[in-house]
Design an enzyme around this catalytic site. Structure first.
Site, PDB file in Angstrom:
ATOM      1  N   ARG A  67      31.346  12.780 -20.088  1.00  0.00           N
ATOM      2  CA  ARG A  67      30.309  13.628 -20.692  1.00  0.00           C
ATOM      3  C   ARG A  67      30.340  14.964 -19.957  1.00  0.00           C
ATOM      4  O   ARG A  67      30.588  15.000 -18.749  1.00  0.00           O
ATOM      5  CB  ARG A  67      28.929  12.972 -20.569  1.00  0.00           C
ATOM      6  CG  ARG A  67      27.778  13.829 -21.105  1.00  0.00           C
ATOM      7  CD  ARG A  67      26.492  13.035 -21.348  1.00  0.00           C
ATOM      8  NE  ARG A  67      25.857  12.547 -20.139  1.00  0.00           N
ATOM      9  CZ  ARG A  67      25.833  11.280 -19.746  1.00  0.00           C
ATOM     10  NH1 ARG A  67      26.431  10.347 -20.470  1.00  0.00           N
ATOM     11  NH2 ARG A  67      25.224  10.921 -18.627  1.00  0.00           N
ATOM     12  N   ASP A 103       0.829  -1.215   0.000  1.00  0.00           N
ATOM     13  CA  ASP A 103       0.000   0.000   0.000  1.00  0.00           C
ATOM     14  C   ASP A 103       0.865   1.269   0.000  1.00  0.00           C
ATOM     15  O   ASP A 103       0.435   2.315   0.463  1.00  0.00           O
ATOM     16  CB  ASP A 103      -0.976  -0.007   1.177  1.00  0.00           C
ATOM     17  CG  ASP A 103      -0.255  -0.059   2.520  1.00  0.00           C
ATOM     18  OD1 ASP A 103       0.993  -0.175   2.522  1.00  0.00           O
ATOM     19  OD2 ASP A 103      -0.932   0.018   3.565  1.00  0.00           O
ATOM     20  N   GLU A 132      25.592  18.441 -24.637  1.00  0.00           N
ATOM     21  CA  GLU A 132      26.182  17.369 -23.841  1.00  0.00           C
ATOM     22  C   GLU A 132      26.902  16.289 -24.648  1.00  0.00           C
ATOM     23  O   GLU A 132      26.490  15.138 -24.652  1.00  0.00           O
ATOM     24  CB  GLU A 132      25.099  16.715 -22.979  1.00  0.00           C
ATOM     25  CG  GLU A 132      23.845  16.282 -23.751  1.00  0.00           C
ATOM     26  CD  GLU A 132      22.854  15.529 -22.863  1.00  0.00           C
ATOM     27  OE1 GLU A 132      23.292  14.603 -22.167  1.00  0.00           O
ATOM     28  OE2 GLU A 132      21.666  15.870 -22.880  1.00  0.00           O
ATOM     29  N   HIS A 147      13.744  15.517 -20.669  1.00  0.00           N
ATOM     30  CA  HIS A 147      13.677  15.494 -22.142  1.00  0.00           C
ATOM     31  C   HIS A 147      12.344  16.163 -22.461  1.00  0.00           C
ATOM     32  O   HIS A 147      11.308  15.518 -22.543  1.00  0.00           O
ATOM     33  CB  HIS A 147      13.743  14.063 -22.671  1.00  0.00           C
ATOM     34  CG  HIS A 147      15.042  13.392 -22.326  1.00  0.00           C
ATOM     35  ND1 HIS A 147      15.189  12.042 -22.217  1.00  0.00           N
ATOM     36  CD2 HIS A 147      16.274  13.911 -22.054  1.00  0.00           C
ATOM     37  CE1 HIS A 147      16.447  11.751 -21.882  1.00  0.00           C
ATOM     38  NE2 HIS A 147      17.115  12.874 -21.783  1.00  0.00           N
ATOM     39  N   ASP A 189      19.693  19.986 -15.952  1.00  0.00           N
ATOM     40  CA  ASP A 189      20.275  18.724 -16.410  1.00  0.00           C
ATOM     41  C   ASP A 189      21.760  18.973 -16.641  1.00  0.00           C
ATOM     42  O   ASP A 189      22.149  19.476 -17.684  1.00  0.00           O
ATOM     43  CB  ASP A 189      19.558  18.292 -17.708  1.00  0.00           C
ATOM     44  CG  ASP A 189      20.045  16.953 -18.234  1.00  0.00           C
ATOM     45  OD1 ASP A 189      20.834  16.291 -17.546  1.00  0.00           O
ATOM     46  OD2 ASP A 189      19.628  16.584 -19.358  1.00  0.00           O
ATOM     47  N   HIS A 203      18.871  18.121 -26.253  1.00  0.00           N
ATOM     48  CA  HIS A 203      17.424  17.886 -26.185  1.00  0.00           C
ATOM     49  C   HIS A 203      16.815  19.088 -25.502  1.00  0.00           C
ATOM     50  O   HIS A 203      17.506  19.840 -24.816  1.00  0.00           O
ATOM     51  CB  HIS A 203      17.102  16.576 -25.437  1.00  0.00           C
ATOM     52  CG  HIS A 203      17.689  16.467 -24.061  1.00  0.00           C
ATOM     53  ND1 HIS A 203      17.150  17.106 -22.973  1.00  0.00           N
ATOM     54  CD2 HIS A 203      18.788  15.814 -23.599  1.00  0.00           C
ATOM     55  CE1 HIS A 203      17.884  16.839 -21.894  1.00  0.00           C
ATOM     56  NE2 HIS A 203      18.901  16.067 -22.249  1.00  0.00           N
ATOM     57  N   HIS A 208      22.720   5.585 -19.026  1.00  0.00           N
ATOM     58  CA  HIS A 208      21.724   5.897 -17.996  1.00  0.00           C
ATOM     59  C   HIS A 208      21.927   5.025 -16.749  1.00  0.00           C
ATOM     60  O   HIS A 208      20.976   4.482 -16.182  1.00  0.00           O
ATOM     61  CB  HIS A 208      20.299   5.750 -18.556  1.00  0.00           C
ATOM     62  CG  HIS A 208      19.934   6.856 -19.508  1.00  0.00           C
ATOM     63  ND1 HIS A 208      18.852   6.808 -20.343  1.00  0.00           N
ATOM     64  CD2 HIS A 208      20.523   8.049 -19.743  1.00  0.00           C
ATOM     65  CE1 HIS A 208      18.788   7.930 -21.062  1.00  0.00           C
ATOM     66  NE2 HIS A 208      19.802   8.696 -20.723  1.00  0.00           N
ATOM     67  N   ASP A 244      25.540  12.956 -13.528  1.00  0.00           N
ATOM     68  CA  ASP A 244      24.520  13.592 -14.372  1.00  0.00           C
ATOM     69  C   ASP A 244      23.298  13.734 -13.479  1.00  0.00           C
ATOM     70  O   ASP A 244      22.663  12.737 -13.137  1.00  0.00           O
ATOM     71  CB  ASP A 244      24.247  12.711 -15.591  1.00  0.00           C
ATOM     72  CG  ASP A 244      23.218  13.306 -16.546  1.00  0.00           C
ATOM     73  OD1 ASP A 244      22.472  14.222 -16.151  1.00  0.00           O
ATOM     74  OD2 ASP A 244      23.155  12.823 -17.696  1.00  0.00           O
ATOM     75  N   GLU A 265      27.889  18.384 -19.688  1.00  0.00           N
ATOM     76  CA  GLU A 265      26.547  18.831 -20.095  1.00  0.00           C
ATOM     77  C   GLU A 265      26.166  20.136 -19.414  1.00  0.00           C
ATOM     78  O   GLU A 265      26.225  20.243 -18.185  1.00  0.00           O
ATOM     79  CB  GLU A 265      25.514  17.753 -19.716  1.00  0.00           C
ATOM     80  CG  GLU A 265      24.065  18.168 -19.951  1.00  0.00           C
ATOM     81  CD  GLU A 265      23.074  17.029 -19.751  1.00  0.00           C
ATOM     82  OE1 GLU A 265      23.330  16.149 -18.902  1.00  0.00           O
ATOM     83  OE2 GLU A 265      22.040  17.030 -20.451  1.00  0.00           O
ATOM     84  N   TYR A 274      33.018   7.616 -24.810  1.00  0.00           N
ATOM     85  CA  TYR A 274      32.907   6.458 -23.923  1.00  0.00           C
ATOM     86  C   TYR A 274      33.729   5.315 -24.506  1.00  0.00           C
ATOM     87  O   TYR A 274      33.388   4.797 -25.583  1.00  0.00           O
ATOM     88  CB  TYR A 274      31.435   6.045 -23.784  1.00  0.00           C
ATOM     89  CG  TYR A 274      30.527   7.231 -23.486  1.00  0.00           C
ATOM     90  CD1 TYR A 274      30.287   7.638 -22.172  1.00  0.00           C
ATOM     91  CD2 TYR A 274      29.953   7.967 -24.525  1.00  0.00           C
ATOM     92  CE1 TYR A 274      29.491   8.746 -21.901  1.00  0.00           C
ATOM     93  CE2 TYR A 274      29.160   9.079 -24.263  1.00  0.00           C
ATOM     94  CZ  TYR A 274      28.929   9.463 -22.959  1.00  0.00           C
ATOM     95  OH  TYR A 274      28.133  10.564 -22.704  1.00  0.00           O
ATOM     96  N   HIS A 292      25.309   9.110 -28.662  1.00  0.00           N
ATOM     97  CA  HIS A 292      24.052   9.819 -28.401  1.00  0.00           C
ATOM     98  C   HIS A 292      24.076  11.190 -29.059  1.00  0.00           C
ATOM     99  O   HIS A 292      25.112  11.645 -29.545  1.00  0.00           O
ATOM    100  CB  HIS A 292      23.794   9.931 -26.894  1.00  0.00           C
ATOM    101  CG  HIS A 292      24.892  10.590 -26.110  1.00  0.00           C
ATOM    102  ND1 HIS A 292      25.124  11.948 -26.154  1.00  0.00           N
ATOM    103  CD2 HIS A 292      25.828  10.067 -25.271  1.00  0.00           C
ATOM    104  CE1 HIS A 292      26.143  12.231 -25.345  1.00  0.00           C
ATOM    105  NE2 HIS A 292      26.598  11.116 -24.806  1.00  0.00           N
TER     106      HIS A 292
END
Ligand code: GLY
Ligand code: MN
Ligand code: MN
Length: 440
Positions: free
Chosen positions: A408, A38, A386, A362, A272, A355, A244, A261, A410, A390, A351
């Site tokens: 990265r 619950d 960004e 996003h 972001d 965005h 991610h 990130d 960003e 890698y 990538h």
């Protein structure tokens, strides 16, 4: 709440309704979803709903229609006050106070939603409602359609109202931010930047990734952000190559980089930001070499943000610099033009560069114009920049000394009338500045 924000929301609703045309907009907020037993997931309003109402309680529906291109009526259906339930679940605004608090025209109990809709639909043969998102609500809607079939004058079989999805029109409006939105995103950017700085100071070899996440998010909370815009990525070592990665369960080692990130949410708007920095406070020569390529790519991409340009211009710049860098590292060989056109860089920069950013990380809004051409940047849009590189731990196509490095960088960029403004540049990204902060 100030009447200024009420006015901006009224203007947003009017613009959306003008895009949609005549008809009845029916827009529910997000449902409460159960997590286990619950225990519900923390509730967050639907972004479109919040954009048009500013209301944060669950179990609410906005109903709106325009009277002309300058005037509309906005009705909010919400939970009744309930002293018994409020002891358990917290305060409710209730219909009586909703009109003044939210600056809408009328407020009703949720219990009367379908009766009111049934009578409103008699004068609105067209309805803007997203089918298929909430099965329970669809079923109730179908019942109204059935009872309320429209008889046309020719004696044809009676029909249900025309239903079309309002989301594309709302998304188009959300793409260009108004004054209140820009201020809120600026605040989210500021709070996020300061949290990232805190994390750079706090990182130590031997710490778990989730411990560092706690330091970062504690800083967000202390500055007035009640939650994040998305799950924080705290990825040390080769985890940075998982785009991610949100497990955040590894113990960080002395020679690791850690990629964070993360964005703090303020009034449901998020920033972001990504930074990649050495856990020990000092980049190794190879890490620095790769870092400089990504940083150059990111700066070149940011310079390409200005009104009138394609939203893909920053990506093209980032790709160009990344390809130069990969050639210099000896990972790519051959003429640059061919390497760019054949996407030869994709195994390591897989990538996009940008965005839209806003209520959703996003954010809503198309990337193409009518006819299919890439969207053009306009003042008031907010996008991320960004690029990354890698090199997987087992990637034998790169020299061994670079394997396991993931980087990265960003930032969030507002398109202005004369160019652009970086909203997140309060977190260092130059190597010497990062090292100084990490060592402090
Ligand atoms: N935080 C997700 C992204 O950068 O797109
Ligand atoms: Mn992003
Ligand atoms: Mn991000």
């Amino acid at each position: 709440m100030s009447s200024e924000i009420h006015l901006q929301r009224r203007q947003r609703r009017q613009r959306v309704l003008n895009r949609l045309g005549d008809g009845l907009l029916v827009l529910p907020t997000a449902p409460v979803r159960m997590r286990n037993g619950d225990v519900p997931h923390p509730f967050r309003p639907d972004s479109d709903f919040y954009y048009l109402t500013g209301f944060e309680e669950p179990d609410a529906v906005l109903v709106a229609f325009r009277k002309s291109s300058r005037e509309h009526v906005a009705l909010l259906f919400l939970r009744d006050r309930d002293p018994e339930r409020e002891i358990w679940d917290g305060r409710r605004l209730g219909p009586r106070k909703a009109v003044r608090t939210l600056g809408i025209d009328k407020a009703y109990s949720m219990a009367s939603l379908y009766d009111e809709l049934e009578s409103l639909l008699r004068s609105h043969p067209r309805m803007f409602y997203t089918l298929g998102a909430e099965e329970g609500m669809d079923r109730d809607m179908f019942r109204i359609f059935e009872r309320n079939r429209i008889h046309d004058y020719r004696g044809n079989p009676p029909s249900h109202p025309e239903v079309s999805d309002p989301r594309p029109a709302i998304a188009t409006e959300r793409l260009t931010k108004d004054g209140a939105e820009i201020e809120t995103i600026e605040r989210a950017a500021e709070v996020s930047a300061s949290g990232h700085r805190e994390a750079m100071r706090a990182a130590r070899p031997g710490m778990m990734e989730y411990e560092l996440q706690a330091e970062l998010e504690a800083s967000f909370r202390r500055q007035g952000s009640k939650r994040n815009g998305y799950e924080s990525i705290v990825a040390s070592g080769t985890n940075a190559c998982v785009l991610h990665y949100i497990e955040n369960q590894r113990r960080m080692q002395r020679d690791d980089l850690v990629l964070i990130d993360a964005g703090a949410e303020i009034d449901n708007y998020t920033a972001d930001i990504t930074r990649t920095f050495p856990v020990s406070g000092t980049f190794t020569p190879e890490q620095a070499e790769v870092y400089r390529i990504v940083l150059r790519a990111q700066k070149a991409a940011i310079r390409a943000v200005s009104p009138g340009k394609s939203w893909q211009a920053p990506h093209a710049k980032a790709v160009s610099v990344v390809v130069d860098g990969l050639r210099k590292l000896g990972i790519l060989r051959g003429p640059k033009k061919r390497l760019v056109e054949s996407n030869a860089y994709k195994p390591w920069f897989m990538h996009g560069t940008s965005h839209w950013l806003g209520l959703d990380v996003h954010d809503a809004g198309g990337y193409r114009e009518r006819g299919g051409r890439p969207a053009k940047l306009r003042a008031g849009m907010v996008l991320t920049v960004e690029p990354g590189l890698y090199f997987g731990a087992r990637d034998t196509s790169v020299p061994a000394s670079y394997r396991g490095i993931g980087i990265r960088i960003e930032d969030d960029v507002l398109v202005t009338r004369s160019g652009s403004r970086v909203l997140t540049d309060d977190v260092p990204k130059e190597i010497r500045d990062i090292e100084r902060l990490c060592q402090s």
